[in-house]
Design an enzyme around this catalytic site. Structure first.
Site, PDB file in Angstrom:
ATOM      1  N   ARG A 275     -55.051 -84.526 112.699  1.00  0.00           N
ATOM      2  CA  ARG A 275     -54.415 -83.204 112.687  1.00  0.00           C
ATOM      3  C   ARG A 275     -52.952 -83.260 112.267  1.00  0.00           C
ATOM      4  O   ARG A 275     -52.105 -82.534 112.789  1.00  0.00           O
ATOM      5  CB  ARG A 275     -54.559 -82.530 114.052  1.00  0.00           C
ATOM      6  CG  ARG A 275     -56.016 -82.380 114.513  1.00  0.00           C
ATOM      7  CD  ARG A 275     -56.834 -81.516 113.557  1.00  0.00           C
ATOM      8  NE  ARG A 275     -58.226 -81.467 113.976  1.00  0.00           N
ATOM      9  CZ  ARG A 275     -59.192 -82.241 113.464  1.00  0.00           C
ATOM     10  NH1 ARG A 275     -58.919 -83.113 112.491  1.00  0.00           N
ATOM     11  NH2 ARG A 275     -60.427 -82.123 113.880  1.00  0.00           N
TER      12      ARG A 275
ATOM     13  N   SER B 124     -60.274 -73.725 117.814  1.00  0.00           N
ATOM     14  CA  SER B 124     -60.038 -74.759 118.820  1.00  0.00           C
ATOM     15  C   SER B 124     -58.559 -74.754 119.198  1.00  0.00           C
ATOM     16  O   SER B 124     -57.696 -74.997 118.359  1.00  0.00           O
ATOM     17  CB  SER B 124     -60.451 -76.125 118.260  1.00  0.00           C
ATOM     18  OG  SER B 124     -60.281 -77.123 119.224  1.00  0.00           O
TER      19      SER B 124
ATOM     20  N   GLU C  12     -53.277 -77.498 119.461  1.00  0.00           N
ATOM     21  CA  GLU C  12     -53.610 -77.675 118.047  1.00  0.00           C
ATOM     22  C   GLU C  12     -53.152 -76.441 117.278  1.00  0.00           C
ATOM     23  O   GLU C  12     -52.690 -76.521 116.157  1.00  0.00           O
ATOM     24  CB  GLU C  12     -55.119 -77.872 117.884  1.00  0.00           C
ATOM     25  CG  GLU C  12     -55.561 -78.120 116.457  1.00  0.00           C
ATOM     26  CD  GLU C  12     -57.011 -78.559 116.374  1.00  0.00           C
ATOM     27  OE1 GLU C  12     -57.725 -78.002 115.513  1.00  0.00           O
ATOM     28  OE2 GLU C  12     -57.423 -79.432 117.146  1.00  0.00           O
TER      29      GLU C  12
END
Length: 307
Positions: free
Chosen positions: A177, A227, A297
């Site tokens: 990420r 998410s 995230e």
């Protein structure tokens, strides 16, 4: 520093007047369906327009933010001051031999579908990722065992100085990420993926399987940021949240999904404040129960609303 009328007049010298929106509600441009308004929302139609807007920002030092398809972003209720650059008009996707080229504003799931149609393997993992190509590159998006870093060849970007650059895979520092694109605040104009000819039935089988898994497990019936948390080392965020008994709980119109605890959904016209308070509630409870810090995230941007 220029006032808003002066910024507007400069922007419509760079791009068409119909590409510049004043006081634009950003809830219409995010998957959470929350967020205040932008002073300006600009939808450039060429790479040079993107570069010129960045140069204008540098010359006059106004606030500036990039928006893809709003899938991984929580915009506070007070909105965004300055200019929000929306890439939706730079969304072409096409194939040349075994390479798939996608502009930064295209949805990565559309790129995955075109790869399927062209019998090219490698992008099956992206069939359900709710993000733009630019956002997927910046975050090194991944799912079902695949990541952008597995198939990317090179990207074309605009850097903070407004220069057009080409960066190859080895220069992108792609990790979980993360990438140099986000660290250096590059704007992704275009990404080229190196794919390979595959067996059509096998590609479709993978896409269908991943699509079924996503639709059966994720709360797609409600707006959400996707998410919310990164996977903590040695754990799964959703399992920690579920084991903390937080499903169905939240603040205001925001709620931890009953279908998948890793998602916070906008069930009842939630505000950004509701959503952010629910995130904090989850982080506090998981820390209390398991001693684990849940790292976001999703990104939180913008200003709080002044009552």
């Amino acid at each position: 520093m220029m006032n808003n009328d002066e910024i507007y007049n400069q922007l419509i010298q760079i791009t068409k007047k119909e590409n510049v929106f004043r006081d634009e509600p950003l809830r219409a441009h995010t998957l959470t369906k929350i967020g205040g308004s932008a002073d300006f929302l600009v939808t450039p139609e060429s790479y040079n327009e993107v570069a010129d807007i960045v140069k204008l920002k540098n010359s006059h030092n106004f606030s500036f933010m990039l928006l893809g398809n709003g899938s991984n972003m929580i915009i506070r209720d007070g909105g965004i001051r300055g200019v929000v650059l929306h890439m939706k008009k730079l969304s072409k996707v096409y194939v040349e031999n075994d390479k798939l080229i996608a502009q930064g504003g295209a949805d990565i799931k559309d790129a995955s579908q075109l790869a399927l149609q062209q019998e090219l393997a490698g992008l099956e993992f992206a069939c359900g990722i709710p993000g733009s190509i630019g956002g997927a590159m910046i975050m090194n998006a991944g799912a079902y065992g695949g990541e952008v870093k597995d198939v990317i060849d090179y990207v074309k970007v605009v850097n903070k100085a407004g220069e057009l650059l080409t960066l190859y895979k080895g220069e992108l520092e792609l990790s979980y990420r993360s990438s140099i694109l986000g660290k250096n605040q590059y704007i992704v104009l275009e990404a080229t993926f190196q794919l390979e000819k595959g067996e059509p039935l096998l590609i479709k089988e993978k896409v269908d399987d991943f699509t079924f898994q996503r639709e059966s497990k994720q709360p797609l019936e409600y707006p959400s940021v996707g998410s919310v948390f990164k996977r903590p080392p040695g754990y799964f965020a959703g399992k920690l949240i579920q084991d903390s008994g937080l499903q169905g709980k939240g603040v205001g119109g925001a709620e931890v999904s009953l279908k998948h605890a890793g998602f916070i959904v906008n069930r009842r016209e939630a505000t950004a404040s509701d959503y952010i308070a629910t995130i904090k509630m989850v982080q506090d409870k998981v820390r209390e129960n398991f001693g684990v810090e849940l790292e976001l995230e999703a990104k939180i941007v913008g200003m709080d609303k002044i009552e």
